[in-house]
Design an enzyme around this catalytic site. Structure first.
Site, PDB file in Angstrom:
ATOM      1  N   SER A 254       0.802  -1.211   0.000  1.00 52.05           N
ATOM      2  CA  SER A 254       0.000   0.000   0.000  1.00 52.05           C
ATOM      3  C   SER A 254       0.836   1.262   0.000  1.00 52.05           C
ATOM      4  O   SER A 254       1.940   1.302   0.542  1.00 52.05           O
ATOM      5  CB  SER A 254      -0.944   0.012   1.194  1.00 52.05           C
ATOM      6  OG  SER A 254      -0.211   0.390   2.333  1.00 52.05           O
ATOM      7  N   LYS A 255       0.252   2.245  -0.615  1.00 52.59           N
ATOM      8  CA  LYS A 255       0.845   3.567  -0.696  1.00 52.59           C
ATOM      9  C   LYS A 255       1.149   4.084   0.714  1.00 52.59           C
ATOM     10  O   LYS A 255       2.188   4.647   0.975  1.00 52.59           O
ATOM     11  CB  LYS A 255      -0.209   4.431  -1.380  1.00 52.59           C
ATOM     12  CG  LYS A 255       0.099   5.861  -1.550  1.00 52.59           C
ATOM     13  CD  LYS A 255      -1.029   6.444  -2.386  1.00 52.59           C
ATOM     14  CE  LYS A 255      -1.259   7.897  -2.051  1.00 52.59           C
ATOM     15  NZ  LYS A 255      -2.370   8.452  -2.805  1.00 52.59           N
TER      16      LYS A 255
END
Ligand code: GLU
Length: 483
Positions: A254-255
């Protein structure tokens, strides 16, 4: 003769390259090259609301940086251009109209408010909303009237409500979806732009794509695409859907965790070659126990039959292991060039010989961003505990250490030539003369001049790097603390 293999990477310009996307690009590239075919780059930017300045350059730079050159694409051109979807804007509507003519699509004038209302009513009954074909039932005259009056419209696919649609996926095998689960997806949006759902079919056909390799999220919409191919009377490409790249069994990269993008890893100091090598193996295996591959070797070894059906876990420790190995293999000058900015973070202006330090650091470097912490002590002596002088193996304690340092101090002050060889020879002779074990003298020296138990290189190398003056200063400091 078999048709030439043509694959494509079709990213949306978001400004970042997700590792999952990068892996998709790699598989497409490798397969095209393996088969002597063409690798095509297509920029999918029909979602104008999501426009990000400079995002296309991120795509170009990443692919080039990874050694994946495209045979056709926006900048290099090719027979099927333009390769940027927004520049192809006018090409889609005639195809949609053709489908309207043949009854496979229809104009829809429902407003967002109307759709929201119907969706809410549906959800209130606990049902999943699917467009109810409301506008399919408008008469030709009603449609013409609205078009003439300039009422905004979209064009929707007229998906069948009965029966089922099947297709074969290279990775997942035979897939069958009941048609009543297919919604009448929008093909052309109100702004005249095609949706991804429409453009991917038109473009893959017009660009002669033979193998569509893309993320798993498109697996279940593929039947709808196939209905479009069928409506046009076009051949369906081979489908190769790729599993998601995960951080662990339950989490996607995830970012937010800073572990999703190619740039995250490059900024941390992972080598592109190591990242590529490892990334390819997350979801594919060569069928033997080889682990290290150059790009050319990957081209040679790659096969779509060996793509995995289970989600690929991107294990950062494993990546780090690859990275360490790749760093070890670097030519010394290359390592020095790459490590210099990391040394600079803590040693700039400190008069440390980077070339020698690099020699000591190369086999100890796992990821470049760990380097500054490992060499910081050379720039500035860290605060350390006196306990560090106590070491069982070296038979040292604070008292023994003080004696050793006092013995070594004048010796170091008088070393005739400040080279590692000379420092070594003179110290060894002095230690022998004092009747000490090497470790009993060198352990305290290392602690005194580095302030830490573990260092790249031993006491002699560190003393040389620090220079005589700084070495003596640090020794004096230790002696007074031990007194
Ligand atoms: N633009 C789509 C994406 O970035 C591409 C999907 C495809 O390869 O067809 O997800």
């Amino acid at each position: 003769m078999n048709k030439e293999v043509r694959t494509r990477f079709a990213p949306s310009p978001t400004g970042f390259m997700h590792l999952g996307g990068l892996r998709t690009a790699l598989y497409n590239y490798l397969y095209a090259k393996k088969m002597g075919g063409k690798f095509i780059l297509r920029i999918e930017d029909t979602d104008q609301e999501r426009f990000v300045e400079g995002a296309t350059e991120v795509i170009y730079d990443t692919l080039k940086g990874c050694g994946m050159n495209w045979d056709e694409g926006p900048d290099v051109g090719g027979p099927c251009g333009p390769y940027i979807q927004s520049e192809r804007k006018d090409l889609y509507l005639p195809y949609a109209k053709q489908l309207v003519e043949s009854g496979h699509a229809y104009y829809c004038f429902c407003t967002k408010e109307e759709l929201d209302e119907r969706r809410a009513a549906c959800e209130a009954k606990g049902e999943v909303f699917k467009y109810d074909k409301h506008c399919l039932h408008l008469t030709k005259e009603e449609i013409q009237q609205k078009l003439d009056a300039g009422v905004p419209y979209v064009i929707r696919q007229n998906a069948p409500t009965e029966g089922e649609t099947s297709y074969h996926d290279v990775v997942f095998g035979d897939m069958t979806f009941p048609n009543d689960t297919l919604d009448d997806m929008v093909l052309i949006k109100q702004d005249g732009m095609p949706t991804y759902n429409f453009a991917n079919v038109i473009d893959d056909h017009l660009m002669g794509i033979t193998h569509v390799m893309r993320g798993l999220e498109y697996l279940s919409s593929t039947p709808k695409y196939n209905l479009l191919y069928e409506a046009f009377g076009w051949d369906v490409p081979e489908y190769v859907h790729l599993t998601t790249v995960m951080r662990d069994a339950t989490h996607k990269l995830s970012k937010r965790d800073g572990d999703a993008y190619y740039s995250d890893y490059i900024e941390k100091g992972y080598l592109t070659e190591a990242l590529i090598n490892y990334l390819v193996l997350v979801g594919w295996n060569p069928g033997d126990d080889r682990e290290f591959f150059t790009m050319d070797e990957l081209v040679e070894a790659f096969s779509i039959e060996r793509l995995s059906k289970s989600p690929g876990i991107f294990d950062v420790d494993k990546l780090t292991w690859f990275n360490t190995e790749y760093i070890r293999q670097l030519p010394a000058e290359k390592y020095l060039e790459l490590v210099t900015p990391w040394f600079d973070k803590v040693l700039a202006g400190k008069n440390i010989d980077y070339a020698r330090l690099a020699q000591l650091m190369q086999t100890r470097t796992e990821v470049f961003n760990r380097v500054p912490d490992m060499v910081r002590f050379l720039g500035e002596l860290p605060a350390y505990e006196i306990d560090l002088f106590t070491n069982k193996k070296s038979k040292t304690n604070p008292e023994v250490s003080k004696a050793a340092l006092e013995m070594l101090r004048p010796v170091i002050a008088n070393i005739p030539e400040w080279t590692e060889v000379c420092i070594h020879d003179v110290l060894m002779a002095a230690i022998a003369e004092a009747g000490m074990k090497n470790a009993t003298a060198l352990w305290p020296l290392r602690i005194a001049i580095s302030g830490q138990a573990s260092t790249p290189g031993g006491a002699i190398e560190i003393a040389w790097l620090l220079g005589r003056e700084e070495t003596l200063r640090r020794m004096d400091d230790a002696i007074s603390r031990l007194s």
